[in-house]
Design an enzyme around this catalytic site. Sequence first.
Site, short mmCIF file in Angstrom:
data_model
loop_
_atom_site.label_atom_id
_atom_site.label_comp_id
_atom_site.label_asym_id
_atom_site.label_seq_id
_atom_site.Cartn_x
_atom_site.Cartn_y
_atom_site.Cartn_z
N SER A 32 0.84 -1.20 0.00
CA SER A 32 0.00 0.00 0.00
C SER A 32 0.87 1.24 0.00
CB SER A 32 -0.89 0.01 1.24
OG SER A 32 -1.55 1.25 1.40
N TYR A 85 -3.07 -0.72 10.32
CA TYR A 85 -3.02 -1.04 8.89
C TYR A 85 -1.69 -0.60 8.28
CZ TYR A 85 -4.28 -0.96 3.92
OH TYR A 85 -4.30 -1.13 2.56
#
Length: 686
Positions: free
Chosen positions: A563, A576
Amino acid sequence: MSDAVNTVVQDLLNRCHELGADPRNTNYAGGNASAKGVETDPVTGEPVDLMWVKGSGGDLGTLKAAGLAVLRLDRLRALVDVYPGVEREDEMVAAFDFCAHGKGGAAPSIDTAMHGLVEAAHVDHLHPDSGIAIATAADGEELTRRIFGDKVAWVPWRRPGFQLGLDIAAIKAENPQAIGVILGGHGITAWGETSAECQANSLEIIRAAEAFLAEHGKAEPFGPVIAGYEALPEDVRRARAAELFPLIRGLASTDRPQVGHFTDADVVLDFVSRAEHPRLAALGTSCPDHFLRTKVSPMVLDLAPDAPVEDVKARLKELHAQYREDYAGYYDRNKVEGSPAMRGADPAIVLVPGVGMFSFGANKQTARVAGEFYVNAINVMRGAESVSTYAPIDENEKFRIEYWSLEEAKLQRMPKPKPLATRVAFVTGGGSGIGAATARRLADEGACVVVADRDLAAAEKIAAELGGGALQASDVAIAVAADVTSEDEIKAGLAEAVLAFGGVDLIVNNAGLSLSKPLLDTTVADWDLQHNVMARGSFLVSREAARIMIDQAMGGDIVYISSKNSIFAGPNNIAYSATKADQAHQVRLLAAELGEYGVKVNGINPDGVVRGSGIFAGGWGAKRAAVYGVDEENLGEFYAQRTLLKREVLPEHVANAVFALTGGDLTHTTGLHIPVDAGVAAAFLR
């Protein structure tokens, strides 16, 4: 096309489908059938005799009208007057093109002359196991007389071609009472004046041969069971197969990459447990359709099923080296001036007593069909040995067909393989979002795809979609249940991948989830869940896949869907973002460690993938929208407007990056992270 011709063609297709639907009658893509009829010549307006015959490469069971070659009988039969003799009969195949009616339909096969020269309205040429058993028996001619009397004639072995067509036509003319022939070493041909009569005659020959073998065959044609060579229990043998398959696939891919297929069917397990299997396997197959797919003979392990696995692996390597040497000798003994170059010396069939059969090909269907053909060959050997002695055509004749100029031309006409052909991909989180888009792209580019997901139903839906255009959907994709937090489920899922396709070459670590919370609201459970799924899960998948890739010795790719957050410090996202940073560093670490095995490890950093995303649909989108103060339905556009390109990122864009890394152009790239975020300056890599 007139109604009468429509009827002729439809009756032919119906006959083909009925005969091809039963494997007792013929093998996949084996044999052919024809029908003759009268049509009006569109140029002269006069009636013209035509023949419709299955074209080259087609399959009887699935044949469509477009797969038929259409030829003028007068022109085809006129070739008899210019036939230059058996030494130049290959030239006649090119002449078939000049016999075409109109555009001619499919390309005529080598068996076209057999159908056109025989004086019968309908002709079938089939490869039934029972018929080939008689055809390959040492006293096949006598057995033919004994079984059929004068109703079926014997044709000594001759390579398929124009001369064989002349031979059969002459024998039919000399034996008006005959309904067909047994072709020595090859199969059967039958005929009739109606489609129904032709089909009935074909089935009469096949069933009579079956009945004779059943009534007169000895009980144990392959000899007694070798002590200690009995089949392992199912769970044990499948575990052993999964352990051995990557090594065997790597050996079988020495000359060119191959996809594998495994079967532990009873017929195989019984054959490799019997005393005569080494002798019979060494004799090889006989029917041209068989050995063109199975090669001249299989590689056979000569250790007991319970031998230590490391001993088995060492012995397989020794046997493979010997197989390659023997195959090169076979090629050198039989080649002549103008023979095509040797196409590869690796086995297409590997037999392992107590475990089963591993077969190989340029794609899953080819590998599966090669295994099916060797099962046909086992059935043929059983039948021949039960009433006589198995006596296949000799080595030189096999070579003449395997390295036939017409076969070489057929291979050269095949379309260029897609970029990921022979690659086996394992995509976690493949049931939705980025994973599903990636699975679709990899399958479109030729890969065999294993769709792994905690939601098995979702994975099955994607796998069925990917395989929708294939004869067997599982030749393209399979679904496996895999919760990546479970070490056992990962091992089991990868074992399923190995048993389905022979190994794994391309891993996409995509499974993920996200909980959007600030630091003070993030619980230990929140932290552990995200790290277990993404950091721990990716580690476990990569570790187990690396074991397979190292055994294969074929290199490979591992791609992490990380990500932008692995670099960029966004708000309210501690768990996350931290686990994505963990994944990003795994890329670097594994690239450094696995490079010596030819395994490339790279990452992709997406951002703002809202539409089609499983994570965003699961509540993450609403929470991120709240953080940024926008409506959830506008979140994708919000993300797009904060990028340099002002473009929304979709799952397909991430899939494109996976292909860019693995499709063959970036052969020297490892340890790289590719941003797929439409341009976020704060996430630029330095």
